[in-house]
Design an enzyme around this catalytic site. Structure first.
Site, mmCIF file in Angstrom:
data_model
loop_
_atom_site.group_PDB
_atom_site.id
_atom_site.type_symbol
_atom_site.label_atom_id
_atom_site.label_comp_id
_atom_site.label_asym_id
_atom_site.label_seq_id
_atom_site.Cartn_x
_atom_site.Cartn_y
_atom_site.Cartn_z
ATOM 1 N N ASP A 94 0.826 -1.208 0.000
ATOM 2 C CA ASP A 94 0.000 0.000 0.000
ATOM 3 C C ASP A 94 0.861 1.259 0.000
ATOM 4 O OD1 ASP A 94 -1.937 1.929 0.269
ATOM 5 O OD2 ASP A 94 -3.114 0.812 1.733
ATOM 6 N N ASP A 305 -1.419 5.641 -6.991
ATOM 7 C CA ASP A 305 -1.781 4.754 -5.884
ATOM 8 C C ASP A 305 -1.727 3.292 -6.317
ATOM 9 O OD1 ASP A 305 -2.835 3.958 -3.358
ATOM 10 O OD2 ASP A 305 -4.828 3.794 -4.241
#
Ligand SMILES: *[C@@H]1O[C@H](CO)[C@@H](O)[C@H](O)[C@H]1NC(C)=O
Ligand SMILES: *[C@@H]1O[C@H](CO)[C@@H](O)[C@H](O)[C@H]1NC(C)=O
Length: 430
Positions: A94, A305
Site C-alpha cells: 500500500d 496509488d
C-alpha cells in the site's frame, strides 16, 4: 595512486546500501474467469478508497493522523517475514498508507488465516506510549507520566484504526521485518489484537505501508534503501504470475522517465504528481483550464496509488477524455455501460486494435503512453471492450485524480523519494 585506493574502497564499503527484490502477487483469486468481470468486481471497493484518498486530515499539527478511514484492501501482496525466527506473512502492498500492521495471535476476531505469533518471536517488544510513533497512531499526545503514579513506566501504546467496514484495535510493537534477503531490526508496526465488524475486506494477514510518513518503510530504514523503491504490477489477465517490488537504488531502470513528486502537507502519505494533460491517440484532450492543478489546501491534484483498481478523473476531465475517446472509436451502435465503465463498444463492429491509446502527460516531459491492455479492457464472454478508466465517484469530495493499478500494469513505477520524483518505465513484469 596507491594511497588513494584504500579510502576509496572504505568509502564504497560504507555507502553500499541494501537492495531487495520481492515477488508481488495478486491479493485474491479471480472472482470470475473473465478479466473484465473480475476487475468490475474488484473495483467495487474503489469508491471507499477514493473517499480515503480524498479525505483531508481532520486536524493540523503533529497530531494529524496520516491514517484515515474508508481504506480498502490493496490488490497486491508481497511475501515478507516478521519476528525471530521469521514467521512468513503475505502483506498487502500500500503506497498510500504509512503504518505496517499484522494480525496477531491471540485474536478471535481476526480473519481466520494464519496470525503472527508474538509469543514465538524472541525479538518482539511492545512499544511504550512515549515512542515517537505513538501520537501519530493515536492522533493525540501521550501523557508525560502516569497521573496516579509518576514513577510508573508509561503504558504501552494502543491504538484503533478504521479499515473498510471494520475497525481494529492494535498495540504498537517492534520486531525484525524480513524483506527478501534483508532483515530490518526494531521495525515499528501495529499488532492487531481484535477486529470489530466484517473482516472480509481486510488484508488477510497484514499490510506493508509504503507511504511517505515517518512510520512508512523508507522512513524507518534510514538510508538502507537510498530512499527509493519501485514496483512492477502483474497484469490482471495473468492472476497466477507475479510482479516485483524492488527496494533500493540498485537495479532501478535506467530508461525511466521522471516527473517531480509533489507534497501535500494535509495528505502527507500520498504520492502526488503533476499531470499536465491527456491525449487520445495524437489528439490532446480539451479539459477546462486548471483541471489538473495541484492545490494542497483542497487536496486537489493527481495521486499515484497502488491500491485503487481503476484510474479515476474528476468529472470535467473524464467527460472530456470520454468525448475524445468516443470520437476516435466512432462505434456505429454507440456505447454501453458495464460496472464502473461507461464507454464499452462492440468489437464486432469496431476492431479493438483500432482503438487509440491514452497518454498521460506529466511535468518534466513525461508522456506516459499507456500500454493497450491498460487503456482498453476486453470481455472474454462477449464481443465487448471498454475504456478502462472512470469518473471519480460523485459522493466524495472529488478533487483528486487517481492513477490506479489497472493503468500501471506492466510498467515499472519508481518512487524516488530521496530525489522527490516518480519514474515510469515500460517493463513486462509477468
Ligand atoms: C508457535 O510456537 C508453537 C509452540 O512451539 C508452535 O506450535 C507454533 O507452530 C508456532 N507458530 C508459529 C506461527 O510459528
Ligand atoms: C505543474 O506543471 C506545470 C507545467 O510545467 C507548471 O506550470 C506548474 O507550476 C506545475 N505545478 C506544480 C505544483 O509544480
Amino acid at each position: 595512486m596507491a594511497p588513494t585506493r584504500l579510502p576509496l574502497l572504505l568509502l564504497l564499503a560504507a555507502t553500499v546500501a541494501a537492495a531487495a527484490d520481492l515477488s508481488v502477487y495478486h491479493n485474491v483469486h479471480p472472482p470470475s474467469a473473465s478479466p473484465l468481470e473480475s476487475i468490475i468486481a474488484l473495483a467495487r471497493d474503489d469508491d471507499a478508497r477514493l473517499l480515503f484518498l480524498s479525505s483531508k486530515a481532520a486536524s493540523t499539527g503533529t497530531a494529524s493522523a496520516p491514517v484515515a478511514s474508508g481504506q480498502t484492501p490493496p490488490s497486491y501482496v508481497v511475501r515478507a517475514g516478521l519476528g525471530s525466527p521469521a514467521q512468513p506473512m503475505l502483506l498487502a502492498l500500500d503506497t498510500s498508507a504509512d503504518a505496517t500492521w499484522a494480525h496477531c495471535s491471540p485474536c478471535g476476531t481476526c480473519p481466520a488465516s494464519s496470525l503472527f505469533v508474538p509469543a514465538n518471536s524472541s525479538s518482539y517488544a511492545p512499544l511504550p506510549c512515549s515512542s515517537s510513533m505513538c501520537p501519530i497512531l493515536q492522533g493525540q499526545p501521550c501523557p508525560d507520566r502516569d497521573p496516579f503514579d509518576s514513577a510508573a513506566p508509561l503504558p504501552s501504546c494502543a491504538f484503533s484504526k478504521p479499515f473498510a467496514d471494520a475497525s481494529f484495535q492494535a498495540a504498537l510493537a517492534s520486531d525484525w521485518l524480513h524483506l527478501g534477503k534483508d532483515s530490518i531490526p526494531n521495525y515499528a508496526f501495529g499488532c492487531v489484537g481484535s477486529v470489530s465488524g466484517p473482516t472480509s475486506d481486510l488484508p488477510k494477514q497484514g499490510l506493508l505501508g509504503l507511504g511517505r510518513g515517518p512510520m512508512a518503510l523508507l522512513s524507518q530504514v534510514g538510508n538502507m534503501y537510498n530512499g527509493v523503491f519501485s514496483y512492477c504490477l502483474p497484469s490482471y489477465k495473468s492472476y497466477y504470475f507475479s510482479g516485483s517490488l524492488r527496494l533500493g537504488a540498485a537495479g532501478q531502470p535506467r530508461s525511466a522517465r521522471y516527473t517531480p513528486m509533489l507534497k501535500n502537507p494535509h495528505r502527507s502519505s500520498l504520492y502526488y504528481v503533476n499531470v499536465t494533460g491527456l491525449s487520445v491517440g495524437r489528439s490532446p484532450v480539451k479539459v477546462p483550464a486548471g483541471s489538473f492543478a495541484f492545490d494542497p489546501s483542497t487536496g486537489a491534484g493527481t495521486v499515484v496509488d497502488s491500491g485503487t483498481v481503476i484510474t479515476r478523473w474528476t468529472a470535467p476531465v473524464y467527460a472530456a477524455l470520454r468525448e475524445e475517446f468516443r470520437r476516435h472509436v466512432a462505434a456505429p451502435s454507440g456505447y454501453t455501460s458495464l460496472g464502473a465503465f461507461d464507454t464499452c463498444f462492440n468489437t464486432d463492429e469496431v476492431a479493438a486494435g483500432g482503438a487509440p491509446a491514452v497518454t498521460i502527460h506529466m511535468d518534466g516531459g513525461v508522456d506516459l503512453a499507456l500500454p493497450m491492455e491498460n487503456t482498453l479492457i476486453h470481455s472474454s464472454a462477449t464481443p465487448l471492450a471498454c475504456l478502462a478508466m472512470a469518473e471519480a465517484p460523485q459522493n466524495v469530495n472529488s478533487v483528486v485524480n487517481v492513477v490506479a493499478n489497472l493503468q500501471q500494469q506492466n510498467l515499472r513505477v519508481v518512487f524516488d523519494v530521496a530525489n522527490s520524483r516518480v519514474g515510469f518505465a515500460r517493463e513486462s513484469c509477468n
